[in-house]
Motif scaffolding. Sequence first.
Motif, PDB file in Angstrom:
ATOM      1  N   MET A 129       0.853  -1.192   0.000  1.00 35.22           N
ATOM      2  CA  MET A 129       0.000   0.000   0.000  1.00 35.22           C
ATOM      3  C   MET A 129       0.884   1.236   0.000  1.00 35.22           C
ATOM      4  O   MET A 129       2.089   1.173   0.239  1.00 35.22           O
ATOM      5  N   THR A 130       0.263   2.376  -0.225  1.00 38.42           N
ATOM      6  CA  THR A 130       0.924   3.652  -0.022  1.00 38.42           C
ATOM      7  C   THR A 130      -0.091   4.651   0.514  1.00 38.42           C
ATOM      8  O   THR A 130      -1.276   4.600   0.153  1.00 38.42           O
ATOM      9  N   ALA A 131       0.362   5.511   1.404  1.00 40.26           N
ATOM     10  CA  ALA A 131      -0.492   6.581   1.915  1.00 40.26           C
ATOM     11  C   ALA A 131      -0.564   7.686   0.873  1.00 40.26           C
ATOM     12  O   ALA A 131       0.405   7.937   0.145  1.00 40.26           O
ATOM     13  N   ILE A 132      -1.696   8.353   0.789  1.00 41.02           N
ATOM     14  CA  ILE A 132      -1.872   9.492  -0.110  1.00 41.02           C
ATOM     15  C   ILE A 132      -1.956  10.744   0.754  1.00 41.02           C
ATOM     16  O   ILE A 132      -2.816  10.844   1.642  1.00 41.02           O
ATOM     17  N   ILE A 133      -1.034  11.674   0.491  1.00 44.03           N
ATOM     18  CA  ILE A 133      -0.897  12.875   1.320  1.00 44.03           C
ATOM     19  C   ILE A 133      -1.424  14.096   0.570  1.00 44.03           C
ATOM     20  O   ILE A 133      -1.194  14.250  -0.631  1.00 44.03           O
ATOM     21  N   GLY A 134      -2.106  14.970   1.308  1.00 43.23           N
ATOM     22  CA  GLY A 134      -2.592  16.205   0.700  1.00 43.23           C
ATOM     23  C   GLY A 134      -1.434  17.043   0.178  1.00 43.23           C
ATOM     24  O   GLY A 134      -0.438  17.231   0.880  1.00 43.23           O
ATOM     25  N   ILE A 154      -5.066  11.860   3.296  1.00 48.24           N
ATOM     26  CA  ILE A 154      -6.380  11.998   2.655  1.00 48.24           C
ATOM     27  C   ILE A 154      -6.860  10.682   2.053  1.00 48.24           C
ATOM     28  O   ILE A 154      -8.031  10.545   1.707  1.00 48.24           O
ATOM     29  N   GLY A 155      -5.956   9.714   1.928  1.00 49.83           N
ATOM     30  CA  GLY A 155      -6.375   8.445   1.352  1.00 49.83           C
ATOM     31  C   GLY A 155      -5.296   7.385   1.433  1.00 49.83           C
ATOM     32  O   GLY A 155      -4.200   7.614   1.979  1.00 49.83           O
ATOM     33  N   ILE A 156      -5.606   6.210   0.905  1.00 48.62           N
ATOM     34  CA  ILE A 156      -4.668   5.101   0.852  1.00 48.62           C
ATOM     35  C   ILE A 156      -4.913   4.343  -0.444  1.00 48.62           C
ATOM     36  O   ILE A 156      -6.051   4.283  -0.950  1.00 48.62           O
TER      37      ILE A 156
END
Length: 332
Positions: free
Chosen positions: A240-245, A253-255
């Motif tokens: 996975m990866t984290a989604i950063i604003g 803000i998401g994954i």
Amino acid sequence: MSSAPIAAAPAHILELARRVLEIEAEAVRALADRLGDDFIAAVGLVLASRGRVIVSGVGKSGHIGRKFAATLASTGTPAYFVHAAEAAHGDLGMITADDVLIALSYSGSGEELLKIVPLIKRQGARLIAITGNPDSPLAREADVHLDGAIREEACPLNLAPTASTTAALALSDALAVALLDARGFGADDFARSHPGGALGRRLLTHVSDVMRSGPAVPRVAETALLADALMEMTRAGMGMTAIIGDGDGDRIIGIYTDGDLRRSLASGCNFSTARVADVMSRGPKTIHPEALAVEAAEMMERLRISQLLVADREGRLVGALNHHDLMLAKVI
């Protein structure tokens, strides 16, 4: 006595073994019927003490005493074991007037224990005796006597301490558990005295102790292409990866996970042109770094997810962990 092994019939071996278990079980059951005011007095004596519990015994009773002292110490009652013979040769100096001595002797007439009892009493320490003879010298000297008498030993010769030591062990466990409950000793307290055990790991390990942090945490900005997100997932190896604003101080803000990737493939997504923000899962579940690692494990199991992002109070990304991290830490 012959040193050659004697072949016994299997049926006889099993019959004898069952008989031993029945005798010892009966010895323990009989203890329950005899519990009364003396047991309550023993609990009260220990609770009122400003010192420690010293457990003493000789021979097989000494072995039971060592286990008893260890159980007390690990369940909220400071205790240690002193061998009666060694007490008479200097170790008696460890015992103070504020302490309670618990002496174990089935006969209640062991010379080593009786030799130190007057010295203990002279110091002002209190004495609890666990014997199989209420009329024994040790029982008569005790402030409180607990009756550990049995009908018979499990040894076929009725000689080797078997049922009597089982009874003493059970009675000492009953006393330790009663003290545990009276002190309000809980699982957290137990974990603090067993930091190396499985319960200690479960109750003392925090998310911050096992999470990945810094460059080890996969992350991309919400403006990143999906292809860039896949590269980041491959680099970090967390699935996975984290989604950063974008320009929002690492606010999550998401994954985007392996599951999202499968859905993207099924939908015919163009990985070269699509933005990760268009296919990510928004508002992912997060956990605080100060939470217990076992809480993270419970959350993953409940939500049926394999990874979890770690966020601070403001929702900024500070770490990540997965099932493998929890397994390595022996939390699960």
